[in-house]
Design an enzyme around this catalytic site. Structure first.
Site, PDB file in Angstrom:
ATOM      1  N   ASP A 200      36.016   6.810 -18.946  1.00 36.47           N
ATOM      2  CA  ASP A 200      35.870   6.306 -20.318  1.00 36.47           C
ATOM      3  C   ASP A 200      35.028   5.041 -20.271  1.00 36.47           C
ATOM      4  O   ASP A 200      35.146   4.264 -19.321  1.00 36.47           O
ATOM      5  CB  ASP A 200      37.263   5.986 -20.912  1.00 36.47           C
ATOM      6  CG  ASP A 200      37.281   6.090 -22.419  1.00 36.47           C
ATOM      7  OD1 ASP A 200      36.560   5.315 -23.063  1.00 36.47           O
ATOM      8  OD2 ASP A 200      38.008   6.948 -22.951  1.00 36.47           O
TER       9      ASP A 200
ATOM     10  N   ASP B 122      30.110   5.179 -18.537  1.00 40.58           N
ATOM     11  CA  ASP B 122      29.526   5.836 -19.699  1.00 40.58           C
ATOM     12  C   ASP B 122      28.979   7.185 -19.249  1.00 40.58           C
ATOM     13  O   ASP B 122      28.063   7.258 -18.432  1.00 40.58           O
ATOM     14  CB  ASP B 122      28.398   4.947 -20.246  1.00 40.58           C
ATOM     15  CG  ASP B 122      27.777   5.504 -21.502  1.00 40.58           C
ATOM     16  OD1 ASP B 122      28.077   6.670 -21.860  1.00 40.58           O
ATOM     17  OD2 ASP B 122      26.979   4.787 -22.131  1.00 40.58           O
ATOM     18  N   VAL B 123      29.525   8.257 -19.790  1.00 40.25           N
ATOM     19  CA  VAL B 123      29.141   9.597 -19.357  1.00 40.25           C
ATOM     20  C   VAL B 123      27.728   9.966 -19.845  1.00 40.25           C
ATOM     21  O   VAL B 123      27.130  10.938 -19.376  1.00 40.25           O
ATOM     22  CB  VAL B 123      30.219  10.625 -19.812  1.00 40.25           C
ATOM     23  CG1 VAL B 123      30.250  10.761 -21.309  1.00 40.25           C
ATOM     24  CG2 VAL B 123      30.040  11.973 -19.158  1.00 40.25           C
TER      25      VAL B 123
ATOM     26  N   SER C 243      33.780  11.059 -26.966  1.00 38.01           N
ATOM     27  CA  SER C 243      32.945  10.977 -28.174  1.00 38.01           C
ATOM     28  C   SER C 243      33.655  10.130 -29.226  1.00 38.01           C
ATOM     29  O   SER C 243      34.868  10.233 -29.364  1.00 38.01           O
ATOM     30  CB  SER C 243      32.696  12.365 -28.784  1.00 38.01           C
ATOM     31  OG  SER C 243      31.934  12.238 -29.974  1.00 38.01           O
TER      32      SER C 243
ATOM     33  N   TYR D 289      27.188  13.299 -35.666  1.00 38.78           N
ATOM     34  CA  TYR D 289      28.344  13.901 -34.983  1.00 38.78           C
ATOM     35  C   TYR D 289      28.228  15.420 -34.998  1.00 38.78           C
ATOM     36  O   TYR D 289      28.315  16.079 -33.959  1.00 38.78           O
ATOM     37  CB  TYR D 289      29.622  13.459 -35.691  1.00 38.78           C
ATOM     38  CG  TYR D 289      30.914  13.914 -35.057  1.00 38.78           C
ATOM     39  CD1 TYR D 289      31.303  13.459 -33.800  1.00 38.78           C
ATOM     40  CD2 TYR D 289      31.771  14.781 -35.733  1.00 38.78           C
ATOM     41  CE1 TYR D 289      32.515  13.859 -33.237  1.00 38.78           C
ATOM     42  CE2 TYR D 289      32.984  15.176 -35.178  1.00 38.78           C
ATOM     43  CZ  TYR D 289      33.347  14.712 -33.928  1.00 38.78           C
ATOM     44  OH  TYR D 289      34.551  15.103 -33.379  1.00 38.78           O
TER      45      TYR D 289
ATOM     46  N   TYR E  85      24.265  27.030 -20.212  1.00 41.48           N
ATOM     47  CA  TYR E  85      24.678  26.923 -18.802  1.00 41.48           C
ATOM     48  C   TYR E  85      25.506  28.144 -18.394  1.00 41.48           C
ATOM     49  O   TYR E  85      25.483  28.564 -17.238  1.00 41.48           O
ATOM     50  CB  TYR E  85      25.481  25.632 -18.565  1.00 41.48           C
ATOM     51  CG  TYR E  85      24.611  24.502 -18.054  1.00 41.48           C
ATOM     52  CD1 TYR E  85      23.683  23.889 -18.880  1.00 41.48           C
ATOM     53  CD2 TYR E  85      24.700  24.062 -16.727  1.00 41.48           C
ATOM     54  CE1 TYR E  85      22.872  22.861 -18.419  1.00 41.48           C
ATOM     55  CE2 TYR E  85      23.897  23.033 -16.257  1.00 41.48           C
ATOM     56  CZ  TYR E  85      22.989  22.437 -17.102  1.00 41.48           C
ATOM     57  OH  TYR E  85      22.185  21.428 -16.628  1.00 41.48           O
TER      58      TYR E  85
ATOM     59  N   ARG F 290      40.180   7.044 -40.185  1.00 41.81           N
ATOM     60  CA  ARG F 290      40.615   8.382 -40.587  1.00 41.81           C
ATOM     61  C   ARG F 290      41.811   8.283 -41.523  1.00 41.81           C
ATOM     62  O   ARG F 290      42.544   7.285 -41.530  1.00 41.81           O
ATOM     63  CB  ARG F 290      40.953   9.217 -39.351  1.00 41.81           C
ATOM     64  CG  ARG F 290      39.679   9.750 -38.722  1.00 41.81           C
ATOM     65  CD  ARG F 290      39.961  10.691 -37.614  1.00 41.81           C
ATOM     66  NE  ARG F 290      40.243   9.965 -36.399  1.00 41.81           N
ATOM     67  CZ  ARG F 290      40.282  10.533 -35.200  1.00 41.81           C
ATOM     68  NH1 ARG F 290      40.075  11.819 -35.074  1.00 41.81           N
ATOM     69  NH2 ARG F 290      40.538   9.823 -34.127  1.00 41.81           N
TER      70      ARG F 290
HETATM   71  N1  UDP Z   1      40.234   9.680 -46.710  1.00 38.95           N
HETATM   72  C1  UDP Z   1      40.826   8.992 -47.768  1.00 38.95           C
HETATM   73  N2  UDP Z   1      41.175   7.679 -47.569  1.00 38.95           N
HETATM   74  C2  UDP Z   1      40.992   7.008 -46.396  1.00 38.95           C
HETATM   75  C3  UDP Z   1      40.409   7.721 -45.319  1.00 38.95           C
HETATM   76  C4  UDP Z   1      40.046   9.045 -45.519  1.00 38.95           C
HETATM   77  O1  UDP Z   1      41.022   9.564 -48.841  1.00 38.95           O
HETATM   78  O2  UDP Z   1      41.327   5.806 -46.322  1.00 38.95           O
HETATM   79  C5  UDP Z   1      39.847  11.087 -46.907  1.00 38.95           C
HETATM   80  C6  UDP Z   1      38.428  11.432 -46.466  1.00 38.95           C
HETATM   81  O3  UDP Z   1      37.494  11.161 -47.484  1.00 38.95           O
HETATM   82  C7  UDP Z   1      38.573  12.916 -46.169  1.00 38.95           C
HETATM   83  C8  UDP Z   1      40.018  13.049 -45.697  1.00 38.95           C
HETATM   84  O4  UDP Z   1      40.696  11.886 -46.126  1.00 38.95           O
HETATM   85  O5  UDP Z   1      38.398  13.672 -47.339  1.00 38.95           O
HETATM   86  C9  UDP Z   1      40.149  13.185 -44.205  1.00 38.95           C
HETATM   87  O6  UDP Z   1      39.407  12.167 -43.631  1.00 38.95           O
HETATM   88  P1  UDP Z   1      39.343  11.894 -42.072  1.00 38.95           P
HETATM   89  O7  UDP Z   1      38.390  10.774 -41.887  1.00 38.95           O
HETATM   90  O8  UDP Z   1      40.712  11.757 -41.556  1.00 38.95           O
HETATM   91  O9  UDP Z   1      38.785  13.226 -41.432  1.00 38.95           O
HETATM   92  P2  UDP Z   1      37.537  14.187 -41.715  1.00 38.95           P
HETATM   93  O10 UDP Z   1      36.915  13.867 -43.068  1.00 38.95           O
HETATM   94  O11 UDP Z   1      36.597  13.960 -40.610  1.00 38.95           O
HETATM   95  O12 UDP Z   1      38.181  15.495 -41.727  1.00 38.95           O
END
Ligand code: UDP
Length: 331
Positions: free
Chosen positions: A35, A60-61, A79, A149, A163, A190
């Site tokens: 990591d 760093d990979v 990642s 991403y 591969y 998230r």
């Molecule tokens: N989200 C939200 N409030 C927050 C963070 C995320 O409503 O404070 C929403 C975001 O817009 C998305 C969902 O929750 O629709 C899941 O977001 P996350 O970032 O967890 O994952 P991803 O969008 O990559 O699935």
């Protein structure tokens, strides 16, 4: 010489990587963790450092990697993995999914090791097919904020498959849907750590858009079981791993309010660009080839996750900045 099979886990100090280290050590493997600690945290693997069957390389990979001696398996989990992280460090995100996977594949070829790569439901983008099956090719905006991403992960799948077909390398591709559990970073942006962090700090919960977008959340132990089975299977095409129980983000926020037993209100903010409207894995393939399906319900999983965050030192609830990135980043 130890008879233990050796496995390299990149991203070993991250949320999923560290749980995988635990699992593979428990299964009798010798685990080599790697990591660069941009988004990973030593706290996630501190308990493993004294163990003889664990070693750790801070590396760093995306740069050349070398592992002395035998190596039987590689899990490429390094990642950044949250929208805030890849907005903040877009180039590193692209590099670890392209240069990083190339180094892992080269190492696997050299060692005749089997490699499993962490792909993602983001390869489906903002999907027009629901639920998502592995045969769906996706709906991705390459130049939007998530493009760094999504495209890195799509490239990663293509490179890994090349591969396999060209060099005969043994490959496994896991398309991982939203997963949660202890050791997520409270400040990674998230939904789940954001909501729990807000509840712990006594702030309102911020739902993006009107909250009608859906996700399907899988508890980490279930995911780890799926990865373990996939690695040891003989299936080399992509496999969805996730929990098919779908929920709107607004309902999810309300579940967190109930769970944390707080008085928090829900406030609404703008929906980020290209935020997928809906997401739910079709896991028929995983059921068929791995005999796998999630067994931990949201109530149980969320309560374990909340207990973990609640037990952290209170100062960690307030570490909201991304200072930690700046000292490591090379553009
Ligand atoms: N989200 C939200 N409030 C927050 C963070 C995320 O409503 O404070 C929403 C975001 O817009 C998305 C969902 O929750 O629709 C899941 O977001 P996350 O970032 O967890 O994952 P991803 O969008 O990559 O699935």
């Amino acid at each position: 010489m130890s008879a233990r099979k050796k496995i390299l886990i990149t991203g070993s100090a991250g949320f999923l990587g560290s749980h995988l280290c635990d699992r593979f050590i428990n299964e009798g493997f010798h685990v080599i963790g790697m990591d660069n600690l941009i988004t990973g945290r030593m706290a996630n693997i501190e308990h493993l450092l004294p163990k003889e069957e664990f070693e750790f390389y801070r590396q760093d990979v995306s740069k050349f990697i070398h592992i002395p001696g035998e190596l039987h398996y590689i899990l490429h989990f390094a990642s950044p993995a949250s929208p805030i992280d890849y907005l903040k460090i877009p180039i590193q995100t692209l590099k670890v999914g392209s240069l990083g996977v190339h180094h892992c594949l080269g190492l696997a070829k050299e060692k005749k090791a089997r490699i499993l790569i962490a792909s993602t439901s983001e390869v489906y983008g903002d999907p027009e097919v629901h639920p998502q099956t592995e045969s769906y090719w996706g709906h991705v905006n390459p130049v939007g904020p998530r493009g760094v991403y999504d495209e890195a992960k799509r490239f990663q799948e293509a490179m890994t498959m090349a591969y396999h077909t060209y060099h005969g390398l043994e490959i496994r591709i896991a398309r991982i849907f939203n997963t949660y559990g202890p050791r997520m970073r409270l400040n990674d942006g998230r939904a789940l750590p954001a909501f729990i962090g807000q509840a712990l700090r006594g702030e309102d919960l911020t739902v993006f858009g009107d909250g009608s977008q859906t996700r399907s959340f899988c508890y980490v132990d279930d995911l780890v079981e799926g990865i373990y089975r996939l690695l040891l299977s003989d299936y080399s095409q992509p496999v969805n791993l996730g929990n098919p129980e779908e929920i709107t983000i607004l309902d999810f926020a309300n579940e967190i309010v109930k769970l944390t037993n707080t008085e928090q209100r829900i406030t609404f903010k703008d929906l980020p660009q290209d935020d997928p409207r809906q997401r739910r894995p079709d896991i028929s393939l995983a059921q068929e080839v791995l005999g796998w399906k999630p067994i931990v319900g949201r109530e149980e999983g969320l309560s374990k996750t909340y207990d973990y965050f609640k037990a952290l030192p209170e100062t960690e609830w307030y570490q909201m900045d991304h200072k930690q990135f700046d000292q490591f980043i090379t553009k």
